[in-house]
Design a protein around this motif. Sequence first.
Motif, PDB file in Angstrom:
ATOM      1  N   ARG A   9       0.815  -1.224   0.000  1.00  8.65           N
ATOM      2  CA  ARG A   9       0.000   0.000   0.000  1.00  8.65           C
ATOM      3  C   ARG A   9       0.844   1.267   0.000  1.00  8.65           C
ATOM      4  O   ARG A   9       0.344   2.350  -0.258  1.00  8.65           O
ATOM      5  N   ASP A  10       2.149   1.112   0.303  1.00  9.22           N
ATOM      6  CA  ASP A  10       3.054   2.261   0.296  1.00  9.22           C
ATOM      7  C   ASP A  10       3.819   2.375  -1.021  1.00  9.22           C
ATOM      8  O   ASP A  10       4.662   3.264  -1.168  1.00  9.22           O
ATOM      9  N   ILE A  11       3.552   1.468  -1.945  1.00 12.56           N
ATOM     10  CA  ILE A  11       4.255   1.474  -3.232  1.00 12.56           C
ATOM     11  C   ILE A  11       3.394   2.177  -4.274  1.00 12.56           C
ATOM     12  O   ILE A  11       2.183   1.940  -4.355  1.00 12.56           O
ATOM     13  N   ALA A  12       4.001   3.037  -5.062  1.00  6.46           N
ATOM     14  CA  ALA A  12       3.264   3.708  -6.136  1.00  6.46           C
ATOM     15  C   ALA A  12       2.673   2.661  -7.071  1.00  6.46           C
ATOM     16  O   ALA A  12       3.353   1.690  -7.433  1.00  6.46           O
ATOM     17  N   PRO A  13       1.404   2.789  -7.476  1.00  2.40           N
ATOM     18  CA  PRO A  13       0.755   1.759  -8.303  1.00  2.40           C
ATOM     19  C   PRO A  13       1.521   1.399  -9.567  1.00  2.40           C
ATOM     20  O   PRO A  13       1.622   0.221  -9.917  1.00  2.40           O
ATOM     21  N   ASP A  14       2.096   2.402 -10.259  1.00  9.46           N
ATOM     22  CA  ASP A  14       2.816   2.081 -11.493  1.00  9.46           C
ATOM     23  C   ASP A  14       4.105   1.319 -11.205  1.00  9.46           C
ATOM     24  O   ASP A  14       4.506   0.422 -11.957  1.00  9.46           O
ATOM     25  N   ALA A  15       4.764   1.625 -10.065  1.00  7.84           N
ATOM     26  CA  ALA A  15       5.981   0.913  -9.695  1.00  7.84           C
ATOM     27  C   ALA A  15       5.670  -0.526  -9.309  1.00  7.84           C
ATOM     28  O   ALA A  15       6.409  -1.451  -9.659  1.00  7.84           O
ATOM     29  N   LEU A  16       4.559  -0.745  -8.595  1.00 12.23           N
ATOM     30  CA  LEU A  16       4.157  -2.103  -8.229  1.00 12.23           C
ATOM     31  C   LEU A  16       3.792  -2.906  -9.475  1.00 12.23           C
ATOM     32  O   LEU A  16       4.169  -4.077  -9.604  1.00 12.23           O
ATOM     33  N   ALA A  17       3.080  -2.270 -10.405  1.00  9.69           N
ATOM     34  CA  ALA A  17       2.663  -2.968 -11.626  1.00  9.69           C
ATOM     35  C   ALA A  17       3.859  -3.444 -12.438  1.00  9.69           C
ATOM     36  O   ALA A  17       3.803  -4.482 -13.097  1.00  9.69           O
ATOM     37  N   GLU A  18       4.963  -2.701 -12.397  1.00 16.08           N
ATOM     38  CA  GLU A  18       6.167  -3.100 -13.128  1.00 16.08           C
ATOM     39  C   GLU A  18       6.777  -4.385 -12.575  1.00 16.08           C
ATOM     40  O   GLU A  18       7.476  -5.100 -13.287  1.00 16.08           O
ATOM     41  N   GLN A  19       6.519  -4.671 -11.308  1.00 13.49           N
ATOM     42  CA  GLN A  19       7.147  -5.817 -10.658  1.00 13.49           C
ATOM     43  C   GLN A  19       6.339  -7.103 -10.776  1.00 13.49           C
ATOM     44  O   GLN A  19       6.819  -8.172 -10.399  1.00 13.49           O
ATOM     45  N   VAL A  20       5.103  -7.022 -11.283  1.00 13.10           N
ATOM     46  CA  VAL A  20       4.204  -8.175 -11.250  1.00 13.10           C
ATOM     47  C   VAL A  20       3.628  -8.443 -12.638  1.00 13.10           C
ATOM     48  O   VAL A  20       3.155  -7.533 -13.324  1.00 13.10           O
ATOM     49  N   ALA A  21       3.668  -9.724 -13.062  1.00 15.90           N
ATOM     50  CA  ALA A  21       2.978 -10.166 -14.277  1.00 15.90           C
ATOM     51  C   ALA A  21       1.946 -11.208 -13.865  1.00 15.90           C
ATOM     52  O   ALA A  21       2.218 -12.053 -13.007  1.00 15.90           O
ATOM     53  N   VAL A  22       0.752 -11.132 -14.451  1.00 14.38           N
ATOM     54  CA  VAL A  22      -0.344 -12.020 -14.075  1.00 14.38           C
ATOM     55  C   VAL A  22      -0.836 -12.783 -15.300  1.00 14.38           C
ATOM     56  O   VAL A  22      -1.024 -12.200 -16.366  1.00 14.38           O
ATOM     57  N   VAL A  23      -1.038 -14.094 -15.129  1.00 16.18           N
ATOM     58  CA  VAL A  23      -1.675 -14.919 -16.158  1.00 16.18           C
ATOM     59  C   VAL A  23      -2.953 -15.469 -15.550  1.00 16.18           C
ATOM     60  O   VAL A  23      -2.918 -16.275 -14.620  1.00 16.18           O
ATOM     61  N   PHE A  24      -4.101 -15.017 -16.068  1.00 20.50           N
ATOM     62  CA  PHE A  24      -5.392 -15.392 -15.513  1.00 20.50           C
ATOM     63  C   PHE A  24      -5.948 -16.645 -16.183  1.00 20.50           C
ATOM     64  O   PHE A  24      -5.542 -17.036 -17.278  1.00 20.50           O
ATOM     65  N   GLN A  25      -6.938 -17.240 -15.528  1.00 22.25           N
ATOM     66  CA  GLN A  25      -7.657 -18.371 -16.125  1.00 22.25           C
ATOM     67  C   GLN A  25      -8.441 -17.898 -17.350  1.00 22.25           C
ATOM     68  O   GLN A  25      -8.413 -18.537 -18.402  1.00 22.25           O
ATOM     69  N   ASP A  26      -9.156 -16.801 -17.205  1.00 20.33           N
ATOM     70  CA  ASP A  26      -9.945 -16.249 -18.299  1.00 20.33           C
ATOM     71  C   ASP A  26      -9.187 -15.064 -18.891  1.00 20.33           C
ATOM     72  O   ASP A  26      -9.137 -13.989 -18.290  1.00 20.33           O
ATOM     73  N   VAL A  27      -8.614 -15.273 -20.059  1.00 20.18           N
ATOM     74  CA  VAL A  27      -7.778 -14.247 -20.697  1.00 20.18           C
ATOM     75  C   VAL A  27      -8.656 -13.313 -21.522  1.00 20.18           C
ATOM     76  O   VAL A  27      -9.510 -13.765 -22.284  1.00 20.18           O
ATOM     77  N   TYR A  28      -8.442 -12.024 -21.354  1.00 20.63           N
ATOM     78  CA  TYR A  28      -9.160 -11.039 -22.174  1.00 20.63           C
ATOM     79  C   TYR A  28      -8.152 -10.358 -23.096  1.00 20.63           C
ATOM     80  O   TYR A  28      -7.158  -9.805 -22.637  1.00 20.63           O
ATOM     81  N   LEU A  29      -8.417 -10.421 -24.394  1.00 21.61           N
ATOM     82  CA  LEU A  29      -7.565  -9.750 -25.369  1.00 21.61           C
ATOM     83  C   LEU A  29      -8.287  -8.543 -25.933  1.00 21.61           C
ATOM     84  O   LEU A  29      -9.520  -8.516 -26.037  1.00 21.61           O
ATOM     85  N   LEU A  30      -7.501  -7.536 -26.306  1.00 24.03           N
ATOM     86  CA  LEU A  30      -8.057  -6.321 -26.891  1.00 24.03           C
ATOM     87  C   LEU A  30      -8.473  -6.564 -28.336  1.00 24.03           C
ATOM     88  O   LEU A  30      -7.947  -7.452 -29.014  1.00 24.03           O
ATOM     89  N   ALA A  31      -9.418  -5.776 -28.816  1.00 23.52           N
ATOM     90  CA  ALA A  31      -9.825  -5.845 -30.227  1.00 23.52           C
ATOM     91  C   ALA A  31      -8.759  -5.138 -31.050  1.00 23.52           C
ATOM     92  O   ALA A  31      -8.948  -4.026 -31.552  1.00 23.52           O
ATOM     93  N   ASP A  32      -7.611  -5.788 -31.173  1.00 23.29           N
ATOM     94  CA  ASP A  32      -6.450  -5.199 -31.831  1.00 23.29           C
ATOM     95  C   ASP A  32      -5.667  -6.343 -32.470  1.00 23.29           C
ATOM     96  O   ASP A  32      -6.118  -7.476 -32.523  1.00 23.29           O
ATOM     97  N   THR A  33      -4.481  -6.041 -32.967  1.00 22.30           N
ATOM     98  CA  THR A  33      -3.664  -7.074 -33.600  1.00 22.30           C
ATOM     99  C   THR A  33      -3.054  -7.989 -32.544  1.00 22.30           C
ATOM    100  O   THR A  33      -2.969  -7.645 -31.358  1.00 22.30           O
ATOM    101  N   VAL A  34      -2.608  -9.146 -32.995  1.00 18.13           N
ATOM    102  CA  VAL A  34      -1.922 -10.074 -32.103  1.00 18.13           C
ATOM    103  C   VAL A  34      -0.680  -9.409 -31.520  1.00 18.13           C
ATOM    104  O   VAL A  34      -0.420  -9.483 -30.312  1.00 18.13           O
ATOM    105  N   ALA A  35       0.084  -8.730 -32.365  1.00 21.68           N
ATOM    106  CA  ALA A  35       1.322  -8.091 -31.904  1.00 21.68           C
ATOM    107  C   ALA A  35       1.046  -7.064 -30.817  1.00 21.68           C
ATOM    108  O   ALA A  35       1.749  -7.015 -29.794  1.00 21.68           O
ATOM    109  N   ASN A  36       0.010  -6.238 -31.004  1.00 20.92           N
ATOM    110  CA  ASN A  36      -0.283  -5.208 -30.008  1.00 20.92           C
ATOM    111  C   ASN A  36      -0.823  -5.806 -28.718  1.00 20.92           C
ATOM    112  O   ASN A  36      -0.641  -5.231 -27.641  1.00 20.92           O
TER     113      ASN A  36
END
Length: 255
Positions: free
Chosen positions: A21-48
């Motif tokens: 809770r004392d870590i800036a949200p953007d700094a915390l987000a840089e340290q964590v990668a998440v792989v969910f059960q239900d993956v949501y992809l953007l309506a964009d290209t595979v590369a993006n």
Amino acid sequence: MISRFWDASSGSVRVGGHEVRDIAPDALAEQVAVVFQDVYLLADTVANNIRVGKPDATQEEVEAAARAAHCHDFIEALPQGYDTLVGEGGSTLSGGEKQRISIARALIKNAPIVLLDESTSSLDADNEHEINRALDVLMADKTVIVIAHRLDTVERADQILVLDDGRVRERGTHDELLAQGGWYAHAIAEQEKPAAGRHKKHEAGGGGKAPRSLGNPRITPSPTALSPLAGRPPRRLRRLCGRLPRERPCRRLGR
């Protein structure tokens, strides 16, 4: 709670020795990668969609991540390859294909902490095999936490925590928990029953391969295994308890 989708109502959750809770949200987000059960992809290209993990990634980096996630071949077979639009939520791709793109996204981010939330629970045996190969690459030299009811995914963990109604009921390695003869041991036995039946049927029929996946346990579903995954040096557990890798700029985490 590590990625702050929820905050703890008591106690604390620390990353690199710092309360999240004392870590800036953007700094915390840089340290964590998440792989969910239900993956949501953007309506964009595979590369993006892969670049979500690293917006400034080059095409070469995107393709390298895709190869590591074992999705390069099926992407190349799409009408426009990496420039193919996947539709809202990834509607033009199968569940296994979306999951591998999600792993490629996590690979290209290269965060020191990886959270796997039931990432193989709804896959068939063929897709599960490919995704497990990709996850082995993703988990190398990382602190990994796996949330799973499919207990064969946590057997190599440094530590398994069995949760029931929000409380830790059992703690230990796979072998230690089997020796205790508690919930975890019962769950493993229940998962092996249908597998044994399938193998017996396979031997009688003489055709095809016996299923690799054991499926979900046929018992009360509330306990969940939570584990930093093993098969790598125990130092990863020490990182989780209070130290991030030296190459990561921990100074950014504190205030």
